[in-house]
Design a protein around this motif. Structure first.
Motif: not given
Length: 535
Positions: A150, A117-125, A138
């Motif tokens: 998912t 998960r890369n939160s800056g790319s909008g990845d879900p958990t 992104n």
């Protein structure tokens, strides 16, 4: 997801896509490991690799690309994933880490399978799949075309099946990994590749501060299986077959000495030495074969004949077995005697070891409950009563002793005293139940009357002497048991009724006679003189 699977079904129904076979070019950290398989990264940090087709494909034509992907074994600290990509240069390698080896590759259409998960790319958990363009990971930006959707955990060390399908008629691209997928519809030739339909296809992967082994195999790779060792068993004694446990489906032969031909671990029960063959299907359509020989050991086997069913309360039963000298297990004596005391199913096992072959055999003995019929208690009867019908539950049984076949007794015939009645009935299991009652027949009372004289109508009232006392009078005898001759001449009858304390009644007619009393008369004569003669 239902829509996506339906869409793929439509694509396969209306066209037969080309399954791509090609030579490949490895770039960056990627290396050829044989059998059309490539290692995109090792389990080391800061790697990026790609493998592309050696020739281009034409986006004006339909095609399907299949591959087997492995994302390594590190879950919580594994990174970063694998990407399928279409691009105009087959030597490209993008940015590593969160860029998954494709970031910055443009123009491109990519299906990324991301397990970090890369939160800056909008990845879900969760691990996820998405479709993007121009090397942009992104998911919140304009280059995110579909997803992210998912998926279940993919960093499990297992092979995962990937399919990319392109339909130029509908301009639809579908990417699926193990059933989870995304689709995008658009004119990718003109909007992404500037009108050029000829592109290379391939896969990228990368690691960053965390890592994993990332591999791709084109087509279905045959796994290295763990071959079965040959087995031995006694005749008619089953042995469980143990093939490689990682297959998805199993098909066994020959039948019918196998318990099941389509399970992983069937039980083989051959009568002679037999070789069994199994076809194993693995992930992504890979197929492998194995065989095992089951050798029959000669020896004396335990034999136990079927027995029963029995009924509760049946006498002890000697089971039939061979050879002597074995051991027993279950509700049975050391000599093989079974006592059917209670309802139920009983597993009885006889085992025998002749020194070369240890064998056992098991039977199940059924013990059925016996019926419990009940005769309705009719109470006592008097010996003066006529035919009486008895009742019992359930109906349909057989009567005996004092009752006739219809369940009737006749007190007048049986006479006073104690009598017994039996009733027996069987069920569908051949078990019989029995009931018995006693019936007492009371004697009717005996009425004794002292002789009654003949009366003259002028006689006094006469009281009849009767035993036993306490009954009822009727007829020509008054209620107090008296006869009044004034009733007049004639033949008369009185009735005496008596009911005993047990309820039995007797009745006696008592006749008596009344005669007319004499009526003397003197004939009148005239007056006589004193010296007249005697008249």
């Amino acid at each position: 997801m239902k829509h996506l699977i339906h869409l793929l079904g439509i694509l396969l129904l209306f066209q037969i896509p080309n399954i791509i076979n090609a030579q490949y070019t490895a770039n960056g950290s990627a290396s050829d490991i044989g059998n059309d398989c490539f290692q995109l990264t090792t389990a080391s940090n800061s790697q990026a690799g790609s493998v592309f087709s050696a020739t281009t494909i034409d986006l004006n034509q339909p095609f399907t690309i299949e591959a087997v992907l492995n994302f390594g074994t590190k879950d919580g600290n594994g990174a970063d994933g694998i990407v399928f990509i279409l691009h105009t240069d087959n030597s490209a390698v993008g940015i590593g880490g969160g860029g998954i080896g494709y970031e910055g590759i443009a123009p491109s259409l990519a299906a990324e399978m991301d397990d970090w998960r890369n939160s800056g790319s909008g990845d879900p958990t969760q691990d996820h799949i998405a479709m993007t363009r121009d090397g942009d990971p992104n998911h919140g930006g304009p280059n995110n075309l579909a997803g992210p959707a998912t998926m279940a955990n993919i960093e499990d060390g297992k092979d995962h099946c990937f399919t990319f399908d392109w339909d130029p008629t509908t301009q639809t691209a579908v990417a699926i990994l193990d059933g989870a997928g995304v689709s995008y519809t658009g004119d990718i030739i003109n909007t992404i590749f500037g009108g050029d339909p000829n592109v290379y296809w391939g896969f990228t992967a990368s690691t960053g501060g965390s890592n994993n082994n990332h591999t791709v195999c084109f087509g279905a790779s045959v796994p290295d299986i763990d071959p079965m060792d040959d087995l031995s068993t006694c005749k008619n004694q089953g042995v469980v077959l143990m093939p490689d446990p990682d297959a998805l489906y199993y098909t066994w032969a020959p039948d019918p000495t196998l318990s099941d031909t389509n399970i992983e671990n069937p039980t083989a029960t051959p009568c002679v030495t037999t070789t069994y063959y199994v076809t194993m299907e693995f992930a992504c359509g890979a197929v492998a074969f194995d065989e095992v020989e089951v050798v029959i050991i000669s020896g004396t086997l335990a034999e136990l004949e079927p027995a029963g069913p029995f009924c509760e309360g049946d006498p002890p039963q000697q089971l039939s077995f061979f050879p002597p000298g074995g051991t027993w297990d279950g509700q049975v004596s050391s000599s093989g005697i079974f006592t059917p005391s209670f309802e139920g199913f009983y597993d009885i096992t006889y085992s025998y070891d002749d020194g070369s072959c240890e064998s056992d055999t098991t039977i199940t003995i059924e013990v059925n409950i016996i019926p419990e019929p009940q005769i309705d208690d009719p109470g006592d009867f008097c010996d003066s009563e006529e035919l009486q019908q008895l009742e019992a539950e359930p109906p349909g049984g057989a009567w005996g002793e004092a009752a006739n076949e219809f369940g009737q007794i006749e007190p007048q015939v049986l006479g006073p005293g104690l009598h017994y009645v039996t009733y027996e009935i069987g069920d569908n299991n051949g078990c019989f139940g029995f009931d018995e009652i006693s019936i007492f027949i009371e004697p009717s009372p005996e009425i004794i009357v002292e002789p009654i004289p003949v009366f003259c109508e002028t006689d006094a009232i006469y009281f009849v002497d009767v035993e036993p006392q306490g009954g009822d009078w009727s007829g020509a005898i008054d209620q107090d048991g008296s006869i009044d001759p004034f009733i007049g001449p004639g033949q008369w009858t009185g009735i005496y009724s008596y009911t005993s304390p047990a309820g039995c009644m007797a009745e006696l007619e008592i006749p008596f006679s009344v005669i007319e009393s004499p009526n003397p008369a003197i004939t009148p004569i005239s007056d006589l003189c004193q010296n007249a003669q005697t008249v």
